[in-house]
Design a protein around this motif. Sequence first.
Motif, PDB file in Angstrom:
ATOM      1  N   THR A   1       6.083   7.289  -1.671  1.00  0.00           N
ATOM      2  CA  THR A   1       6.674   8.399  -0.931  1.00  0.00           C
ATOM      3  C   THR A   1       8.107   8.556  -1.396  1.00  0.00           C
ATOM      4  O   THR A   1       8.946   7.671  -1.198  1.00  0.00           O
TER       5      THR A   1
ATOM      6  N   GLU B   1       6.082   2.026   8.724  1.00  0.00           N
ATOM      7  CA  GLU B   1       5.227   2.848   7.856  1.00  0.00           C
ATOM      8  C   GLU B   1       5.038   2.285   6.454  1.00  0.00           C
ATOM      9  O   GLU B   1       3.993   2.488   5.835  1.00  0.00           O
ATOM     10  N   PHE B   2       6.072   1.572   5.927  1.00  0.00           N
ATOM     11  CA  PHE B   2       6.043   1.171   4.520  1.00  0.00           C
ATOM     12  C   PHE B   2       6.016  -0.343   4.345  1.00  0.00           C
ATOM     13  O   PHE B   2       6.329  -1.105   5.257  1.00  0.00           O
ATOM     14  N   ASP B   3       5.637  -0.769   3.120  1.00  0.00           N
ATOM     15  CA  ASP B   3       5.553  -2.186   2.782  1.00  0.00           C
ATOM     16  C   ASP B   3       6.655  -2.630   1.838  1.00  0.00           C
ATOM     17  O   ASP B   3       6.929  -3.826   1.726  1.00  0.00           O
TER      18      ASP B   3
ATOM     19  N   ARG C   1       0.815  -1.204   0.000  1.00  0.00           N
ATOM     20  CA  ARG C   1       0.000   0.000   0.000  1.00  0.00           C
ATOM     21  C   ARG C   1       0.856   1.264   0.000  1.00  0.00           C
ATOM     22  O   ARG C   1       0.449   2.298  -0.502  1.00  0.00           O
ATOM     23  N   ARG C   2       2.053   1.128   0.587  1.00  0.00           N
ATOM     24  CA  ARG C   2       2.934   2.294   0.717  1.00  0.00           C
ATOM     25  C   ARG C   2       4.355   1.890   0.338  1.00  0.00           C
ATOM     26  O   ARG C   2       4.939   1.002   0.951  1.00  0.00           O
TER      27      ARG C   2
ATOM     28  N   ALA D   1      -0.513   0.854  -4.684  1.00  0.00           N
ATOM     29  CA  ALA D   1       0.434   1.393  -3.711  1.00  0.00           C
ATOM     30  C   ALA D   1       0.835   2.827  -4.048  1.00  0.00           C
ATOM     31  O   ALA D   1       1.209   3.137  -5.179  1.00  0.00           O
ATOM     32  N   GLY D   2       0.740   3.692  -3.050  1.00  0.00           N
ATOM     33  CA  GLY D   2       1.241   5.046  -3.204  1.00  0.00           C
ATOM     34  C   GLY D   2       2.754   5.067  -3.040  1.00  0.00           C
ATOM     35  O   GLY D   2       3.360   4.127  -2.508  1.00  0.00           O
TER      36      GLY D   2
ATOM     37  N   ARG E   1      -0.613   7.094  -9.718  1.00  0.00           N
ATOM     38  CA  ARG E   1      -0.409   6.712  -8.327  1.00  0.00           C
ATOM     39  C   ARG E   1      -0.407   7.961  -7.443  1.00  0.00           C
ATOM     40  O   ARG E   1      -0.118   9.068  -7.911  1.00  0.00           O
ATOM     41  N   GLN E   2      -0.687   7.773  -6.177  1.00  0.00           N
ATOM     42  CA  GLN E   2      -0.568   8.864  -5.229  1.00  0.00           C
ATOM     43  C   GLN E   2       0.915   9.013  -4.871  1.00  0.00           C
ATOM     44  O   GLN E   2       1.547   8.067  -4.405  1.00  0.00           O
TER      45      GLN E   2
ATOM     46  N   GLU F   1       3.849  11.436  -2.892  1.00  0.00           N
ATOM     47  CA  GLU F   1       4.197  12.537  -2.002  1.00  0.00           C
ATOM     48  C   GLU F   1       5.712  12.594  -1.884  1.00  0.00           C
ATOM     49  O   GLU F   1       6.408  11.621  -2.155  1.00  0.00           O
TER      50      GLU F   1
END
Length: 267
Positions: free
Chosen positions: A178, A228-230, A146-147, A175-176, A204-205, A207
């Motif tokens: 970052t 926080e991340f996958d 997801r991240r 998955a967004g 994709r999202q 940031e």
Amino acid sequence: MNVLVLTDLSRVAKNAGTYAVQFLADVPAHFYLLNIKLFHPEHPPEFPENHPRDLAINLLQQRVLELQELSTCKEHKFSVLYSENDLVGAARKFVLEKNIDLIVMGAANKLHSPNTIIGNHTFEVITKVKCNILAVAENSRYRTPRRMLFPIDYGVSLPQENLKFLQRPQIANNAGITVMEVGYETRPESGGSVNLFFEPLQDRQIETRKIPIAEAFSEEQLEALQQEFDLIVLLGKNINICSELLHKEKGLYARVTNELPILVLHQ
């Protein structure tokens, strides 16, 4: 898609193969399981010291049956390969011969046997074989990504060709991303635009975070990122980032336990 799974049939390598089949659950793929004679630092008792090729292939075929049972995609195919060449040479050979899109290999943590070839040489494969590589930590358990964390710095150009793998349908498509700009303070005025680089992934999202070099590579930072991340995504040509994280002796993941799979993108 053609996938080369480097396996010594250890627990670490088996986990990597399992993760790959789950990660590509919706992607038509041909998985080639490659065993190299030297990949047996933890061979089971039935292995003779100089095991014959037929025994290795037999064990690979047993592993194929396990992965076939795990797979939920009718368009997954499995084949076995065996080589007595060196790791990098064999990987390069089959990448070309089988038109490989992704290499999958295990990555042992700091507590694992230092003689585990597939752990010690992950960095070597990443830097010497120009193919997308998914390095799966031995403690990684699949969860739908997801991240994704994408660290970059400005010591390297940012060609959009490197993103082609993530543009494939069903590759962590929910998955967004970052983007972690490491050492943003030294970003050249004429440097490429991060926004421009990620344009092919605008569905994709995305940031962006900025982090000083001094704070980017620490055990505390790693602990926070794992919560926080996958998945971590790196550019193979971004040598500074890869070395700081993945160097087999000096990198951060050589000192602390990492549970995140790492996808390294090459052109």
